[in-house]
Design a protein around this motif. Structure first.
Motif, mmCIF file in Angstrom:
data_model
loop_
_atom_site.group_PDB
_atom_site.id
_atom_site.type_symbol
_atom_site.label_atom_id
_atom_site.label_comp_id
_atom_site.label_asym_id
_atom_site.label_seq_id
_atom_site.Cartn_x
_atom_site.Cartn_y
_atom_site.Cartn_z
ATOM 1 N N THR A 13 3.979 -19.467 -11.947
ATOM 2 C CA THR A 13 2.917 -19.891 -11.034
ATOM 3 C C THR A 13 1.660 -20.133 -11.854
ATOM 4 O O THR A 13 1.332 -19.346 -12.733
ATOM 5 C CB THR A 13 2.624 -18.821 -9.961
ATOM 6 O OG1 THR A 13 2.698 -17.549 -10.583
ATOM 7 C CG2 THR A 13 3.606 -18.872 -8.831
ATOM 8 N N HIS A 72 -4.391 -14.852 -11.163
ATOM 9 C CA HIS A 72 -5.618 -14.186 -10.712
ATOM 10 C C HIS A 72 -5.501 -12.681 -10.913
ATOM 11 O O HIS A 72 -4.434 -12.178 -11.315
ATOM 12 C CB HIS A 72 -5.920 -14.560 -9.267
ATOM 13 C CG HIS A 72 -4.766 -14.358 -8.315
ATOM 14 N ND1 HIS A 72 -4.352 -13.112 -7.903
ATOM 15 C CD2 HIS A 72 -3.950 -15.252 -7.707
ATOM 16 C CE1 HIS A 72 -3.340 -13.251 -7.062
ATOM 17 N NE2 HIS A 72 -3.064 -14.535 -6.932
ATOM 18 N N GLY A 123 -5.213 -10.375 -8.858
ATOM 19 C CA GLY A 123 -4.166 -9.781 -8.014
ATOM 20 C C GLY A 123 -2.846 -9.769 -8.771
ATOM 21 O O GLY A 123 -2.132 -8.767 -8.801
ATOM 22 N N ASN A 124 -2.531 -10.884 -9.416
ATOM 23 C CA ASN A 124 -1.315 -10.955 -10.235
ATOM 24 C C ASN A 124 -1.390 -9.953 -11.390
ATOM 25 O O ASN A 124 -0.400 -9.329 -11.744
ATOM 26 C CB ASN A 124 -1.120 -12.354 -10.849
ATOM 27 C CG ASN A 124 -1.027 -13.467 -9.831
ATOM 28 O OD1 ASN A 124 -1.672 -14.493 -9.959
ATOM 29 N ND2 ASN A 124 -0.229 -13.272 -8.800
ATOM 30 N N GLY A 155 -1.118 -6.420 -9.854
ATOM 31 C CA GLY A 155 0.088 -6.256 -9.036
ATOM 32 C C GLY A 155 1.382 -6.515 -9.792
ATOM 33 O O GLY A 155 2.436 -6.031 -9.387
ATOM 34 N N ALA A 156 1.337 -7.282 -10.857
ATOM 35 C CA ALA A 156 2.594 -7.626 -11.530
ATOM 36 C C ALA A 156 2.516 -7.440 -13.048
ATOM 37 O O ALA A 156 3.312 -6.723 -13.646
ATOM 38 C CB ALA A 156 2.981 -9.074 -11.199
ATOM 39 N N ALA A 188 -1.150 -1.469 -5.613
ATOM 40 C CA ALA A 188 -2.072 -1.805 -4.534
ATOM 41 C C ALA A 188 -2.069 -3.310 -4.313
ATOM 42 O O ALA A 188 -1.840 -4.086 -5.237
ATOM 43 C CB ALA A 188 -3.461 -1.349 -4.921
ATOM 44 N N VAL A 189 -2.294 -3.714 -3.080
ATOM 45 C CA VAL A 189 -2.514 -5.128 -2.818
ATOM 46 C C VAL A 189 -3.998 -5.385 -3.061
ATOM 47 O O VAL A 189 -4.860 -4.787 -2.423
ATOM 48 C CB VAL A 189 -2.132 -5.491 -1.371
ATOM 49 C CG1 VAL A 189 -2.552 -6.918 -1.051
ATOM 50 C CG2 VAL A 189 -0.643 -5.322 -1.170
ATOM 51 N N ILE A 190 -4.271 -6.214 -4.018
ATOM 52 C CA ILE A 190 -5.668 -6.476 -4.373
ATOM 53 C C ILE A 190 -6.276 -7.452 -3.362
ATOM 54 O O ILE A 190 -5.662 -8.474 -3.024
ATOM 55 C CB ILE A 190 -5.761 -7.076 -5.799
ATOM 56 C CG1 ILE A 190 -5.074 -6.153 -6.823
ATOM 57 C CG2 ILE A 190 -7.204 -7.365 -6.186
ATOM 58 C CD1 ILE A 190 -5.688 -4.803 -6.975
ATOM 59 N N MET A 206 -5.722 -11.106 -1.927
ATOM 60 C CA MET A 206 -6.028 -12.160 -2.895
ATOM 61 C C MET A 206 -4.791 -13.031 -3.090
ATOM 62 O O MET A 206 -3.707 -12.534 -3.385
ATOM 63 C CB MET A 206 -6.470 -11.561 -4.232
ATOM 64 C CG MET A 206 -6.909 -12.629 -5.217
ATOM 65 S SD MET A 206 -7.615 -12.012 -6.756
ATOM 66 C CE MET A 206 -9.206 -11.418 -6.241
ATOM 67 N N SER A 207 -4.952 -14.325 -2.893
ATOM 68 C CA SER A 207 -3.826 -15.236 -3.043
ATOM 69 C C SER A 207 -4.342 -16.638 -3.289
ATOM 70 O O SER A 207 -5.347 -17.045 -2.683
ATOM 71 C CB SER A 207 -2.978 -15.224 -1.764
ATOM 72 O OG SER A 207 -2.043 -16.285 -1.812
ATOM 73 N N LYS A 208 -3.623 -17.367 -4.173
ATOM 74 C CA LYS A 208 -4.148 -18.708 -4.441
ATOM 75 C C LYS A 208 -4.076 -19.578 -3.187
ATOM 76 O O LYS A 208 -4.855 -20.487 -3.029
ATOM 77 C CB LYS A 208 -3.499 -19.364 -5.643
ATOM 78 C CG LYS A 208 -2.012 -19.425 -5.640
ATOM 79 C CD LYS A 208 -1.534 -20.003 -6.962
ATOM 80 C CE LYS A 208 -0.029 -19.880 -7.104
ATOM 81 N NZ LYS A 208 0.488 -18.503 -6.893
HETATM 82 P P1 ADP Z 1 0.003 -15.793 -4.864
HETATM 83 O O1 ADP Z 1 -0.011 -14.998 -3.578
HETATM 84 O O2 ADP Z 1 -1.376 -15.984 -5.424
HETATM 85 O O3 ADP Z 1 0.763 -17.097 -4.686
HETATM 86 P P2 ADP Z 1 2.385 -14.992 -6.278
HETATM 87 O O4 ADP Z 1 3.171 -14.960 -5.003
HETATM 88 O O5 ADP Z 1 2.629 -16.082 -7.242
HETATM 89 O O6 ADP Z 1 0.816 -14.934 -5.921
HETATM 90 O O7 ADP Z 1 2.566 -13.570 -6.969
HETATM 91 C C1 ADP Z 1 3.114 -13.324 -8.240
HETATM 92 C C2 ADP Z 1 3.141 -11.813 -8.460
HETATM 93 O O8 ADP Z 1 1.833 -11.230 -8.334
HETATM 94 C C3 ADP Z 1 4.014 -11.043 -7.467
HETATM 95 O O9 ADP Z 1 4.661 -9.999 -8.170
HETATM 96 C C4 ADP Z 1 3.031 -10.481 -6.466
HETATM 97 O O10 ADP Z 1 3.498 -9.283 -5.882
HETATM 98 C C5 ADP Z 1 1.799 -10.227 -7.330
HETATM 99 N N1 ADP Z 1 0.584 -10.421 -6.514
HETATM 100 C C6 ADP Z 1 0.123 -11.594 -6.021
HETATM 101 N N2 ADP Z 1 -1.009 -11.413 -5.307
HETATM 102 C C7 ADP Z 1 -1.279 -10.095 -5.354
HETATM 103 C C8 ADP Z 1 -2.319 -9.250 -4.809
HETATM 104 N N3 ADP Z 1 -3.305 -9.759 -4.092
HETATM 105 N N4 ADP Z 1 -2.272 -7.931 -5.059
HETATM 106 C C9 ADP Z 1 -1.261 -7.391 -5.796
HETATM 107 N N5 ADP Z 1 -0.262 -8.114 -6.337
HETATM 108 C C10 ADP Z 1 -0.243 -9.445 -6.120
#
Ligand code: ADP
Ligand code: TRP
Length: 325
Positions: free
Chosen positions: A15, A19, A21-22, A25-26, A185-187, A195-197
């Motif tokens: 992807t 960010h 969050g990634n 979270g990952a 944690a979910v950021i 947080m999500s693109k």
């Molecule tokens: P997005 O929601 O920005 O499209 P992805 O689905 O590509 O992100 O996520 C890729 C990885 O990052 C996954 O393992 C997902 O659990 C983690 N991730 C994405 N957004 C967050 C977040 N806000 N908080 C924690 N982990 C996240």
């Protein structure tokens, strides 16, 4: 790499625009795992194909994510890092698995069910997603597969696939363990949602310092004046201080929120400075890697060699078992 270490495998979808969050979270999980496991980590470009139909994007994002993980601290001396598509044995094994798995099982997969429920047209790649994933997992004789909650069912299907194959043809595949990190944690994003693109509320890992500051200065707050006491726990700005500001400074800011005496403007300025400081090392390393694509190619090449060795051994075993060699 030490022989007695357990083997870990995971796939990362390519992807773009990572960010924080990634990161929390990952990415951080993989940095932790590399200390204790022999890790096989690959870029799931074939999995991405069922969604993305833009060749330039697949190519660019695959490279970008490798650079991002290396910049964040993944150590190619400890981890075999490679592209899924560099190991065609996986797609061969996927075919063998296709021939033993009932459609009824695959119809229960969440990704497929969601797509059907939303009325999306489903390609065979999406339907077969868990089977390719089973091949990914089983071909490297993985002991442990760390995934997010949303992928747990897919790894269970990989376990089921191994059991079915072993039942029909005799013991061949190791049943891997699933590791679902519970405490990740979910950021939250700039607007307080996840947080999500797709929500356009991200702090990019590789945004410039100026972009980062601009985004922080735009975070919406209430309209309390500087001298008024404020509740830190209700404030999106303070939320990020908890992630990025050093402990001692954090406590001072918390106190100033509670007692009054800090403006949101000042709080944001301190925050922008601390985020930029926190991310400086990763960003610098990424810039260096951007200029050194030969190094990236070398890392992927080494990963591929190790992955191919394992994959070919397992595939040969399976091919013998089913009777094609
Ligand atoms: P997005 O929601 O920005 O499209 P992805 O689905 O590509 O992100 O996520 C890729 C990885 O990052 C996954 O393992 C997902 O659990 C983690 N991730 C994405 N957004 C967050 C977040 N806000 N908080 C924690 N982990 C996240
Ligand atoms: N499907 C995973 C995801 O969407 C990526 C992936 C592909 C994977 N193959 C895998 C993860 C094998 C773990 C093991 O994030």
């Amino acid at each position: 790499m030490h022989k007695t270490k357990k083997r870990l495998l995971s796939g990362i979808k390519p992807t773009g625009d990572l960010h924080i969050g990634n990161y929390f979270g990952a990415m951080m999980q993989f940095l932790e795992f590399q200390k204790n496991y022999e890790s096989f980590i690959f870029i799931a470009d074939y999995h991405a194909l069922n969604q993305v139909k833009d060749p330039k994007k697949i190519k660019k994002d695959s490279l970008e994510i490798v650079k991002a993980y290396l910049a964040a601290g993944l150590d190619p001396k400890k981890v075999h890092l490679f592209k899924q598509s560099d190991v065609p044995q996986v797609t061969e094994l996927c075919w063998i698995f296709n021939c033993i798995l009932p459609m009824a099982l695959l119809k229960r997969a969440h990704a497929y069910k969601d797509a059907v429920a939303k009325g999306k047209s489903v390609n065979m790649g999406l339907f077969d997603y868990p089977v390719l994933m089973a091949a990914d997992i089983l071909i490297y004789n993985s002991d442990i597969v760390p995934v997010g909650k949303d992928q747990k069912q897919h790894v269970e299907m990989a376990q089921e696939t191994a059991k079915r194959f072993n039942n029909i043809y005799g013991k061949t595949f190791k049943i891997p363990e699933i590791m679902v990190k519970q405490d990740v944690a979910v950021i939250k994003g700039l607007d307080g949602r996840k947080m999500s693109k797709s929500y356009n509320n991200v702090i990019g890992l590789f945004d410039s310092e100026e972009e980062t500051k601009e985004k922080i200065m735009k975070i919406v707050t209430d309209s309390k004046r500087p001298e008024e006491p404020k509740n830190p726990e209700n404030c999106n700005v303070f939320y990020f201080h908890k992630l990025f500001s050093p402990k001692s400074e954090l406590e001072k800011i918390r106190k100033r929120y509670k007692e009054g005496g800090i403006s949101y403007q000042e709080s944001k300025e301190i925050l922008a400075k601390n985020i930029n400081k926190f991310l400086a090392k990763i960003r610098d390393k990424k810039k260096k890697l951007d200029k050194n694509e030969n190094y990236i190619k070398k890392v992927l090449e080494e990963g591929k060699t190790a992955a191919l060795r394992e994959a070919q051994k397992t595939l040969n075993k399976a091919k013998k078992k089913v009777g094609v060699i």
